[in-house]
Design a protein around this motif. Structure first.
Motif, PDB file in Angstrom:
ATOM      1  N   ILE A  13      27.988  21.120  47.681  1.00  0.00           N
ATOM      2  CA  ILE A  13      27.635  22.466  48.143  1.00  0.00           C
ATOM      3  C   ILE A  13      28.032  22.629  49.599  1.00  0.00           C
ATOM      4  O   ILE A  13      28.396  21.662  50.277  1.00  0.00           O
ATOM      5  N   GLN A  14      27.924  23.859  50.094  1.00  0.00           N
ATOM      6  CA  GLN A  14      28.206  24.151  51.486  1.00  0.00           C
ATOM      7  C   GLN A  14      26.906  24.073  52.292  1.00  0.00           C
ATOM      8  O   GLN A  14      25.810  24.370  51.778  1.00  0.00           O
ATOM      9  N   GLU A  15      27.065  23.672  53.517  1.00  0.00           N
ATOM     10  CA  GLU A  15      25.926  23.622  54.437  1.00  0.00           C
ATOM     11  C   GLU A  15      25.251  24.992  54.487  1.00  0.00           C
ATOM     12  O   GLU A  15      25.917  26.035  54.516  1.00  0.00           O
ATOM     13  N   GLY A  16      23.920  24.962  54.495  1.00  0.00           N
ATOM     14  CA  GLY A  16      23.166  26.218  54.523  1.00  0.00           C
ATOM     15  C   GLY A  16      22.674  26.676  53.166  1.00  0.00           C
ATOM     16  O   GLY A  16      21.709  27.447  53.082  1.00  0.00           O
ATOM     17  N   GLU A  17      23.323  26.182  52.105  1.00  0.00           N
ATOM     18  CA  GLU A  17      22.882  26.561  50.762  1.00  0.00           C
ATOM     19  C   GLU A  17      21.601  25.820  50.390  1.00  0.00           C
ATOM     20  O   GLU A  17      21.271  24.775  50.954  1.00  0.00           O
ATOM     21  N   ASP A  18      20.913  26.365  49.429  1.00  0.00           N
ATOM     22  CA  ASP A  18      19.754  25.683  48.855  1.00  0.00           C
ATOM     23  C   ASP A  18      20.203  24.935  47.601  1.00  0.00           C
ATOM     24  O   ASP A  18      21.172  25.318  46.938  1.00  0.00           O
ATOM     25  N   VAL A  19      19.498  23.857  47.278  1.00  0.00           N
ATOM     26  CA  VAL A  19      19.881  23.071  46.108  1.00  0.00           C
ATOM     27  C   VAL A  19      18.622  22.541  45.417  1.00  0.00           C
ATOM     28  O   VAL A  19      17.594  22.300  46.071  1.00  0.00           O
ATOM     29  N   THR A  20      18.714  22.431  44.113  1.00  0.00           N
ATOM     30  CA  THR A  20      17.611  21.855  43.331  1.00  0.00           C
ATOM     31  C   THR A  20      18.160  20.769  42.425  1.00  0.00           C
ATOM     32  O   THR A  20      19.170  20.975  41.744  1.00  0.00           O
ATOM     33  N   MET A  21      17.507  19.621  42.446  1.00  0.00           N
ATOM     34  CA  MET A  21      17.882  18.486  41.597  1.00  0.00           C
ATOM     35  C   MET A  21      16.746  18.228  40.620  1.00  0.00           C
ATOM     36  O   MET A  21      15.578  18.353  40.985  1.00  0.00           O
ATOM     37  N   ASN A  22      17.105  17.858  39.423  1.00  0.00           N
ATOM     38  CA  ASN A  22      16.110  17.719  38.362  1.00  0.00           C
ATOM     39  C   ASN A  22      16.095  16.322  37.761  1.00  0.00           C
ATOM     40  O   ASN A  22      17.118  15.639  37.720  1.00  0.00           O
ATOM     41  N   CYS A  23      14.921  15.940  37.305  1.00  0.00           N
ATOM     42  CA  CYS A  23      14.746  14.695  36.566  1.00  0.00           C
ATOM     43  C   CYS A  23      13.853  14.969  35.372  1.00  0.00           C
ATOM     44  O   CYS A  23      12.913  15.760  35.465  1.00  0.00           O
ATOM     45  N   THR A  77      15.973  23.332  51.015  1.00  0.00           N
ATOM     46  CA  THR A  77      16.395  24.638  51.512  1.00  0.00           C
ATOM     47  C   THR A  77      17.207  24.464  52.797  1.00  0.00           C
ATOM     48  O   THR A  77      16.957  23.544  53.587  1.00  0.00           O
ATOM     49  N   GLY A  78      18.187  25.325  52.963  1.00  0.00           N
ATOM     50  CA  GLY A  78      19.002  25.276  54.181  1.00  0.00           C
ATOM     51  C   GLY A  78      19.618  23.906  54.411  1.00  0.00           C
ATOM     52  O   GLY A  78      19.407  23.281  55.444  1.00  0.00           O
ATOM     53  N   THR A  79      20.407  23.459  53.445  1.00  0.00           N
ATOM     54  CA  THR A  79      20.942  22.096  53.537  1.00  0.00           C
ATOM     55  C   THR A  79      21.806  21.899  54.774  1.00  0.00           C
ATOM     56  O   THR A  79      22.450  22.835  55.288  1.00  0.00           O
ATOM     57  N   LEU A  80      21.818  20.656  55.224  1.00  0.00           N
ATOM     58  CA  LEU A  80      22.638  20.223  56.351  1.00  0.00           C
ATOM     59  C   LEU A  80      23.608  19.152  55.868  1.00  0.00           C
ATOM     60  O   LEU A  80      23.346  18.490  54.855  1.00  0.00           O
ATOM     61  N   ALA A  81      24.671  18.971  56.607  1.00  0.00           N
ATOM     62  CA  ALA A  81      25.629  17.925  56.239  1.00  0.00           C
ATOM     63  C   ALA A  81      24.947  16.557  56.183  1.00  0.00           C
ATOM     64  O   ALA A  81      25.320  15.684  55.397  1.00  0.00           O
ATOM     65  N   THR A  82      23.940  16.381  57.013  1.00  0.00           N
ATOM     66  CA  THR A  82      23.213  15.110  57.046  1.00  0.00           C
ATOM     67  C   THR A  82      22.323  14.892  55.826  1.00  0.00           C
ATOM     68  O   THR A  82      21.747  13.822  55.673  1.00  0.00           O
ATOM     69  N   GLY A 105      20.023   8.957  39.581  1.00  0.00           N
ATOM     70  CA  GLY A 105      20.269   9.650  40.818  1.00  0.00           C
ATOM     71  C   GLY A 105      21.244  10.813  40.758  1.00  0.00           C
ATOM     72  O   GLY A 105      21.961  11.001  39.777  1.00  0.00           O
ATOM     73  N   THR A 106      21.218  11.589  41.830  1.00  0.00           N
ATOM     74  CA  THR A 106      22.138  12.707  42.029  1.00  0.00           C
ATOM     75  C   THR A 106      22.859  12.503  43.337  1.00  0.00           C
ATOM     76  O   THR A 106      22.226  12.365  44.388  1.00  0.00           O
ATOM     77  N   GLN A 107      24.173  12.465  43.276  1.00  0.00           N
ATOM     78  CA  GLN A 107      24.988  12.377  44.497  1.00  0.00           C
ATOM     79  C   GLN A 107      25.162  13.785  45.034  1.00  0.00           C
ATOM     80  O   GLN A 107      25.852  14.608  44.423  1.00  0.00           O
ATOM     81  N   LEU A 108      24.527  14.053  46.155  1.00  0.00           N
ATOM     82  CA  LEU A 108      24.632  15.366  46.783  1.00  0.00           C
ATOM     83  C   LEU A 108      25.574  15.279  47.970  1.00  0.00           C
ATOM     84  O   LEU A 108      25.372  14.451  48.868  1.00  0.00           O
ATOM     85  N   THR A 109      26.593  16.115  47.965  1.00  0.00           N
ATOM     86  CA  THR A 109      27.514  16.201  49.099  1.00  0.00           C
ATOM     87  C   THR A 109      27.382  17.588  49.696  1.00  0.00           C
ATOM     88  O   THR A 109      27.571  18.590  49.006  1.00  0.00           O
ATOM     89  N   VAL A 110      27.032  17.642  50.976  1.00  0.00           N
ATOM     90  CA  VAL A 110      26.896  18.910  51.683  1.00  0.00           C
ATOM     91  C   VAL A 110      28.047  19.007  52.671  1.00  0.00           C
ATOM     92  O   VAL A 110      28.146  18.198  53.602  1.00  0.00           O
ATOM     93  N   MET A 111      28.889  19.980  52.450  1.00  0.00           N
ATOM     94  CA  MET A 111      30.086  20.117  53.275  1.00  0.00           C
ATOM     95  C   MET A 111      29.818  21.033  54.463  1.00  0.00           C
ATOM     96  O   MET A 111      29.251  22.108  54.295  1.00  0.00           O
ATOM     97  N   PRO A 112      30.218  20.603  55.655  1.00  0.00           N
ATOM     98  CA  PRO A 112      29.954  21.428  56.851  1.00  0.00           C
ATOM     99  C   PRO A 112      30.812  22.682  56.887  1.00  0.00           C
ATOM    100  O   PRO A 112      31.816  22.785  56.194  1.00  0.00           O
TER     101      PRO A 112
END
Lengths: 112, 115
Positions: A13-23, A77-82, A105-112
């Motif tokens: 996803i892009q930085e600033g987006e919100d994301v939800t991961m499920n199990c 919410t408001g994801t960061l690259a970190t 697991g979920t590999q989350l990549t947040v692109m700046p």
């Protein structure tokens, strides 16, 4: 296995987006924990949510637990690259030892 | 200080040779764990010590040994390494027993490569 999905999921996803991961899990549990593992580090706990709690928040993180559907989610919410990391859910399993068993697991990549 | 330390960070081993991995924690935690993690897979619990009592998972019972000479240190021992042992080995500790209600503190892991 304790877990509904076995393969590592990947989200980008892009930085600033919100994301939800499920199990989703298969058997009775008393608690779900969410951990994050950044590259080169060990997993670190983010949130612990008990079976009598439906939701728990910590800063930009929100975890939910639905014992009727045997599922849990982690939202950022408001994801960061970190926030780029692998996110694991973990629960106790009826293996007799009542220790933490992790999902894949979920590999989350947040692109700046 | 919530630090769990693992040594070495990287280890090379030959097939058939023994391997010994070391973990230490300074939090005076009662329980120490060893997990095995392979790429794109979940960390898999191998064994844990609660105080001086060793508990090994049924499916890895014969493959791994461990010792805990004191509260701070815990080792993971492989008597004869095979290619399938190549993985990241994660050590963790928790204050009490019953990790489901406890926070696990992990080290950065030892990446074992068996050739």
């Amino acid at each position: 296995s304790q877990w509904g999905e076995e393969n590592l999921q990947a989200l980008s996803i892009q930085e600033g987006e919100d994301v939800t991961m499920n199990c989703s899990y298969k058997t009775y549990t008393t608690v779900v924990q969410w951990y994050r593992q950044k590259s080169g580090k060990g997993p670190a706990q983010l949130i612990l949510i008990r079976s009598n709690e439906r939701e728990k928040r910590s800063g930009r993180l929100r975890a939910t637990l639905d014992t009727s559907s045997q599922s849990s989610s982690l939202s950022i919410t408001g994801t960061l690259a970190t926030d780029t990391a692998v996110y694991f859910c973990a629960t106790d399993a009826s293996s007799g030892s009542w220790q933490l068993i992790f999902g894949s697991g979920t590999q989350l990549t947040v692109m700046p | 200080d919530t630090t769990v330390k693992q040594n070495p960070r990287y280890k090379l081993a030959r097939v058939g040779k023994p391997v010994n991995l070391i973990c230490s924690q300074t939090m005076n935690h009662d329980t120490m764990y060893w997990y095995q993690k392979k790429p794109n897979q979940a960390p898999k619990l191998l064994l844990f010590y609660y105080d001086k009592i060793l508990n090994r998972e049924a499916d890895t019972f014969e493959k791994f040994q461990s010792s805990r000479p004191n509260n701070s240190f815990c080792s993971l021992y492989i008597g004869s390494a095979g290619l399938e042992y190549s993985a990241m080995y994660l050590c963790a500790s928790s204050r009490g027993q019953g990790a489901s209600a406890e926070t696990l503190y992990f080290g950065s892991g030892t990446r074992l490569t068996v050739l």
